[in-house]
Design an enzyme around this catalytic site. Structure first.
Site, PDB file in Angstrom:
ATOM      1  N   LYS A 117      67.874  58.601  37.504  1.00  0.00           N
ATOM      2  CA  LYS A 117      68.556  59.670  38.233  1.00  0.00           C
ATOM      3  C   LYS A 117      67.586  60.805  38.460  1.00  0.00           C
ATOM      4  O   LYS A 117      66.657  61.004  37.678  1.00  0.00           O
ATOM      5  CB  LYS A 117      69.756  60.192  37.415  1.00  0.00           C
ATOM      6  CG  LYS A 117      70.799  60.886  38.258  1.00  0.00           C
ATOM      7  CD  LYS A 117      71.742  59.877  38.878  1.00  0.00           C
ATOM      8  CE  LYS A 117      72.869  60.498  39.638  1.00  0.00           C
ATOM      9  NZ  LYS A 117      73.904  59.500  39.925  1.00  0.00           N
TER      10      LYS A 117
HETATM   11  N1  GLU Z   1      74.721  58.386  43.228  1.00  0.00           N
HETATM   12  C1  GLU Z   1      75.500  57.192  43.213  1.00  0.00           C
HETATM   13  C2  GLU Z   1      75.992  56.881  41.809  1.00  0.00           C
HETATM   14  O1  GLU Z   1      76.064  57.745  40.977  1.00  0.00           O
HETATM   15  C3  GLU Z   1      74.808  56.031  43.877  1.00  0.00           C
HETATM   16  C4  GLU Z   1      73.513  55.616  43.273  1.00  0.00           C
HETATM   17  C5  GLU Z   1      72.782  54.554  44.059  1.00  0.00           C
HETATM   18  O2  GLU Z   1      73.289  54.066  45.055  1.00  0.00           O
HETATM   19  O3  GLU Z   1      71.680  54.224  43.632  1.00  0.00           O
HETATM   20  O4  GLU Z   1      76.389  55.790  41.514  1.00  0.00           O
END
Ligand code: GLU
Length: 427
Positions: A117
């Site tokens: 993240k």
């Molecule tokens: N931000 C989204 C989540 O928390 C998508 C992450 C992604 O597609 O890699 O799942």
């Protein structure tokens, strides 16, 4: 082992700390799995934490320094995967927690990614498009050797979107000297984005809620739904669920709530918000207190806005039968016990909102093949994965006599630990 970097003013603040909330769930699941101590240490700690302080020239010529993070929690099952958020209150603890949730989320839906993240401390509401672009490009440039289709694949999260992903794709491609669409997902359709990606998280919420309804023997048209958040996740869930016949009786946002006991006209509400900037004063409903709206009697509550909203102070007041966690980390670890006592059926975040990353996986696959699927195929494959994952989690929970969240963590931890054991520890 990573410890929190924050100090707390009171116990509620501590309870709401996302990294401690993630660690608490990890510990419960690891204990139930009788995971050995060494493996616990490995899987509890993020593998890599990168902090960058990026100088950016603002439109008025001043130089500002922005702090950004990218945390790669695990790459045991595949490249790191997870979004990037832009917000004034982003913290390393939050990004760590979100990175670990991505590891467990990808494992729950069984897609070949680890978890990562990113976040940049900034306030997009006061930045111009050019400023946002410069922040994004410099942040990407600082991370250049750590991201890539085989290393770590970012995506949108809070306050980032397809346009931001296009800048990341372009910056990365300029550095490596060839166009590399698979470095990031959630891109615009004309730059290697996947059909169905913008709706995917909301659609996934609808699919798992539908599966829960089957367990209860309920029908969509007699199911009252309250949704917190009307953005990418909540807004899409509201739109798709209203079209599928669910009765969306309230939408709750940061600046107020709107309520109609017979069900809101969601397309009209979306139009109202577009025109006025708020859901308040919508003619098709009545303004409602945003805190009280969360306690309305309903069958399904979908917290799809932010972390730490269902806490030891609020959980007891909820009047729903099912919670479908569209947001990451909306419930604190202490609140889990209260919800279990109230016999609320919780579809945990790492399952409920996994539709987004699942279609991100499809996007990555399509980019690497250079061959794109139609929307029906995307949606069909998404449904298959969400239904299978829902059933696996529920069956696991019934077999081991644990609630859904612990079941989802146990399933995920076990899959990641299995991959780690197969790979072995490199020394
Ligand atoms: N931000 C989204 C989540 O928390 C998508 C992450 C992604 O597609 O890699 O799942």
């Amino acid at each position: 082992m990573s410890v929190t970097t924050q100090s707390f003013e009171n116990s509620l603040e501590r309870e709401k700390n996302p990294w401690l909330a993630a660690a608490a769930r990890f510990d419960i699941a690891a204990e139930k799995l009788k995971m050995d101590d060494g493996m616990r240490k490995v899987l509890r700690s993020p593998a890599r934490e990168i902090t960058v302080n990026i100088p950016v020239m603002l439109d008025d010529g001043r130089i500002e320094v922005f702090t950004g993070y990218r945390v790669q929690h695990s790459v045991a099952r595949g490249p790191g995967k997870g979004g990037i958020r832009y917000a004034p209150d982003v913290s390393l603890d939050e990004v760590r927690a979100l990175a670990s949730w991505m590891t467990w989320k990808c494992a729950v839906v069984n897609i070949p990614f680890g978890g990562a993240k990113g976040g940049v401390i900034c306030d997009p509401s006061i930045l111009s498009d050019f400023e946002l672009e410069r922040i994004t490009r410099r942040y990407t440039a600082e991370l250049i050797e750590f991201i890539g289709p085989e290393k770590d694949v970012p995506a949108p999260d809070m306050n980032t979107n397809d346009r931001v992903m296009a800048w990341i794709m372009d910056t990365y491609s300029m550095h490596v000297r060839h166009t590399t669409t698979a470095v990031v997902t959630g891109k615009p359709m004309d730059l290697g984005g996947s059909r169905g990606r913008p709706e995917a998280t909301g659609r996934g919420c609808m699919i798992v809620t539908g599966e829960a309804l089957k367990k209860f023997g309920w029908r969509a048209d007699s199911t009252r739904v309250v949704i917190q958040g009307f953005g990418n996740v909540g807004g899409m869930a509201a739109k798709l669920m209203a079209a599928a016949g669910f009765k969306i009786i309230a939408i709750v946002e940061y600046d107020g709530a709107i309520y109609n006991k017979n069900g809101l006209d969601i397309p009209a509400l979306a139009k109202h918000k577009k025109e006025t900037g708020s859901i308040r004063d919508f003619a098709g409903g009545e303004n409602y207190d945003k805190t009280e709206a969360m306690y309305l009697e309903c069958e399904v509550l979908i917290p799809a806005a932010m972390e730490g909203v269902i806490t030891s102070q609020t959980a007891d007041k909820l009047n729903c039968r099912i919670i479908c966690e569209g947001a990451n980390g909306p419930t604190t670890a202490i609140a889990d016990e209260i919800l279990a006592d109230k016999k609320i059926f919780v579809i945990p975040d790492i399952l409920a909102n996994a539709g987004g990353v699942t279609v991100s996986y499809f996007e990555w696959v399509q980019d690497r093949q250079g061959f794109f699927w139609n929307e029906d195929l995307v949606n069909e494959r998404l449904r298959e994965i969400m239904v299978d994952s829902f059933n696996s989690v529920v069956a696991y929970g019934e077999k081991h006599n644990v609630h859904n969240r612990t079941a989802a963590y146990m399933l995920a931890l076990d899959r990641v630990q299995f991959a780690m054991k197969l790979r072995g520890i490199y020394a």
